[in-house]
Scaffold this motif. Structure first.
Motif, PDB file in Angstrom:
ATOM      1  N   ASP A  32       1.120  -1.498  -0.344  1.00 39.02           N
ATOM      2  CA  ASP A  32      -0.198   0.018   0.177  1.00 39.02           C
ATOM      3  C   ASP A  32       0.885   1.245   0.493  1.00 39.02           C
ATOM      4  N   ALA A  33       1.810   0.838   0.936  1.00 41.24           N
ATOM      5  CA  ALA A  33       3.035   2.271   0.572  1.00 41.24           C
ATOM      6  C   ALA A  33       4.031   2.327  -0.711  1.00 41.24           C
ATOM      7  N   GLY A  34       3.436   2.338  -1.994  1.00 41.67           N
ATOM      8  CA  GLY A  34       3.940   1.723  -3.096  1.00 41.67           C
ATOM      9  C   GLY A  34       5.449   1.315  -3.277  1.00 41.67           C
ATOM     10  N   ILE A  35       5.471   0.524  -2.695  1.00 46.83           N
ATOM     11  CA  ILE A  35       6.274  -0.473  -2.969  1.00 46.83           C
ATOM     12  C   ILE A  35       6.525  -1.760  -3.728  1.00 46.83           C
ATOM     13  N   ILE A  36       7.029  -2.198  -4.626  1.00 47.03           N
ATOM     14  CA  ILE A  36       6.328  -3.022  -5.652  1.00 47.03           C
ATOM     15  C   ILE A  36       7.873  -4.064  -5.046  1.00 47.03           C
ATOM     16  N   ASP A  37       8.835  -4.331  -4.671  1.00 42.97           N
ATOM     17  CA  ASP A  37       9.470  -5.381  -4.296  1.00 42.97           C
ATOM     18  C   ASP A  37      10.177  -5.095  -3.142  1.00 42.97           C
ATOM     19  N   MET A  38      10.470  -6.366  -2.214  1.00 47.55           N
ATOM     20  CA  MET A  38      11.228  -6.277  -1.131  1.00 47.55           C
ATOM     21  C   MET A  38      12.119  -7.264  -1.100  1.00 47.55           C
ATOM     22  N   GLN A  39      13.194  -7.399  -0.610  1.00 42.02           N
ATOM     23  CA  GLN A  39      14.617  -8.346  -0.508  1.00 42.02           C
ATOM     24  C   GLN A  39      15.119  -7.905   0.972  1.00 42.02           C
ATOM     25  N   ILE A  40      15.040  -9.359   1.848  1.00 43.92           N
ATOM     26  CA  ILE A  40      16.459  -8.966   3.021  1.00 43.92           C
ATOM     27  C   ILE A  40      16.850 -10.062   3.007  1.00 43.92           C
ATOM     28  N   TYR A  41      18.249  -9.814   3.205  1.00 43.82           N
ATOM     29  CA  TYR A  41      19.172 -10.457   2.359  1.00 43.82           C
ATOM     30  C   TYR A  41      20.605 -10.282   4.298  1.00 43.82           C
ATOM     31  N   LEU A  42      21.357 -11.430   4.330  1.00 39.69           N
ATOM     32  CA  LEU A  42      21.589 -11.852   6.061  1.00 39.69           C
ATOM     33  C   LEU A  42      22.826 -12.482   5.293  1.00 39.69           C
ATOM     34  N   THR A  43      23.828 -11.260   6.481  1.00 33.85           N
ATOM     35  CA  THR A  43      25.450 -12.320   6.677  1.00 33.85           C
ATOM     36  C   THR A  43      25.754 -11.582   7.852  1.00 33.85           C
ATOM     37  N   MET A  79      15.653  -2.169  -1.782  1.00 33.42           N
ATOM     38  CA  MET A  79      13.041  -2.276  -1.788  1.00 33.42           C
ATOM     39  C   MET A  79      13.345  -1.165  -3.357  1.00 33.42           C
ATOM     40  N   GLU A  80      12.309  -1.693  -4.640  1.00 36.42           N
ATOM     41  CA  GLU A  80      12.057  -1.572  -5.415  1.00 36.42           C
ATOM     42  C   GLU A  80      10.515  -0.191  -4.877  1.00 36.42           C
ATOM     43  N   VAL A  81      10.223   0.752  -5.641  1.00 34.64           N
ATOM     44  CA  VAL A  81       9.479   1.523  -5.023  1.00 34.64           C
ATOM     45  C   VAL A  81       9.105   2.318  -6.240  1.00 34.64           C
ATOM     46  N   ASP A  82       7.620   2.492  -6.414  1.00 34.27           N
ATOM     47  CA  ASP A  82       7.197   3.273  -7.583  1.00 34.27           C
ATOM     48  C   ASP A  82       7.373   4.266  -7.455  1.00 34.27           C
ATOM     49  N   VAL A  83       6.398   5.647  -8.097  1.00 36.07           N
ATOM     50  CA  VAL A  83       5.947   7.120  -7.888  1.00 36.07           C
ATOM     51  C   VAL A  83       5.553   7.249  -6.779  1.00 36.07           C
ATOM     52  N   THR A  84       4.473   6.404  -6.028  1.00 34.68           N
ATOM     53  CA  THR A  84       4.018   7.184  -4.897  1.00 34.68           C
ATOM     54  C   THR A  84       4.673   6.648  -3.836  1.00 34.68           C
ATOM     55  N   PHE A  85       5.539   6.172  -4.099  1.00 39.46           N
ATOM     56  CA  PHE A  85       6.102   6.240  -2.103  1.00 39.46           C
ATOM     57  C   PHE A  85       6.979   6.631  -2.025  1.00 39.46           C
ATOM     58  N   ASP A  86       6.252   7.505  -0.518  1.00 33.94           N
ATOM     59  CA  ASP A  86       6.750   8.980   0.348  1.00 33.94           C
ATOM     60  C   ASP A  86       7.393   8.164   1.513  1.00 33.94           C
ATOM     61  N   PRO A  87       8.607   8.587   1.930  1.00 36.67           N
ATOM     62  CA  PRO A  87       9.305   7.405   3.555  1.00 36.67           C
ATOM     63  C   PRO A  87       8.397   8.117   4.224  1.00 36.67           C
ATOM     64  N   ILE A  88       8.060   9.545   3.951  1.00 35.20           N
ATOM     65  CA  ILE A  88       7.409  10.691   5.213  1.00 35.20           C
ATOM     66  C   ILE A  88       6.247   9.655   5.104  1.00 35.20           C
TER      67      ILE A  88
END
Length: 114
Positions: free
Chosen positions: A42-53, A61-70
């Motif tokens: 809903d926030a405009g995040i198209i894809d999110m991946q988390i990696y661990l070492t 994160m891949e975000v679209d033009v609607t994404f606003d962190p605030i």
């Protein structure tokens, strides 16, 4: 021209194998709470991946033009299920050594691109 943008962040887990295993289980395919994945989308995040070492995580994160962190922060602050998830995840997470108090995911600076 792409209509999406890539953002990268880092956060540490507590250096405890049992806690790391439990955190990974919460994030295994299909285990994240549906309210959380909905809030992400809903926030405009198209894809999110988390990696661990070790105990250091990297989020892409891949975000679209609607994404606003605030706007995303405001949405999260008023969503009881997101607040419950964040409180639960803080059991496993810890600030990066250079983070401000209570700051979890720190934006990464891109320093190279091929």
């Amino acid at each position: 021209m792409s209509s999406s943008k890539r953002l990268c962040f880092s956060c540490d887990l507590k250096d405890n194998p049992d806690l790391i295993a439990e955190y990974k289980d919460y994030h295994a395919k299909g285990n994240a709470w549906p309210e959380i994945t909905k809030s992400i989308k809903d926030a405009g995040i198209i894809d999110m991946q988390i990696y661990l070492t070790g105990n250091r995580m990297f989020m892409i994160m891949e975000v679209d033009v609607t994404f606003d962190p605030i706007k995303k922060a405001k949405m999260d602050a008023t969503n009881p299920k997101v607040q419950e998830w964040e409180k639960l995840m803080w059991k496993f997470q810890q600030e990066l050594p250079w983070a401000e108090k209570g700051e979890k995911w720190i934006a990464l600076e891109q320093i190279f691109q091929l």
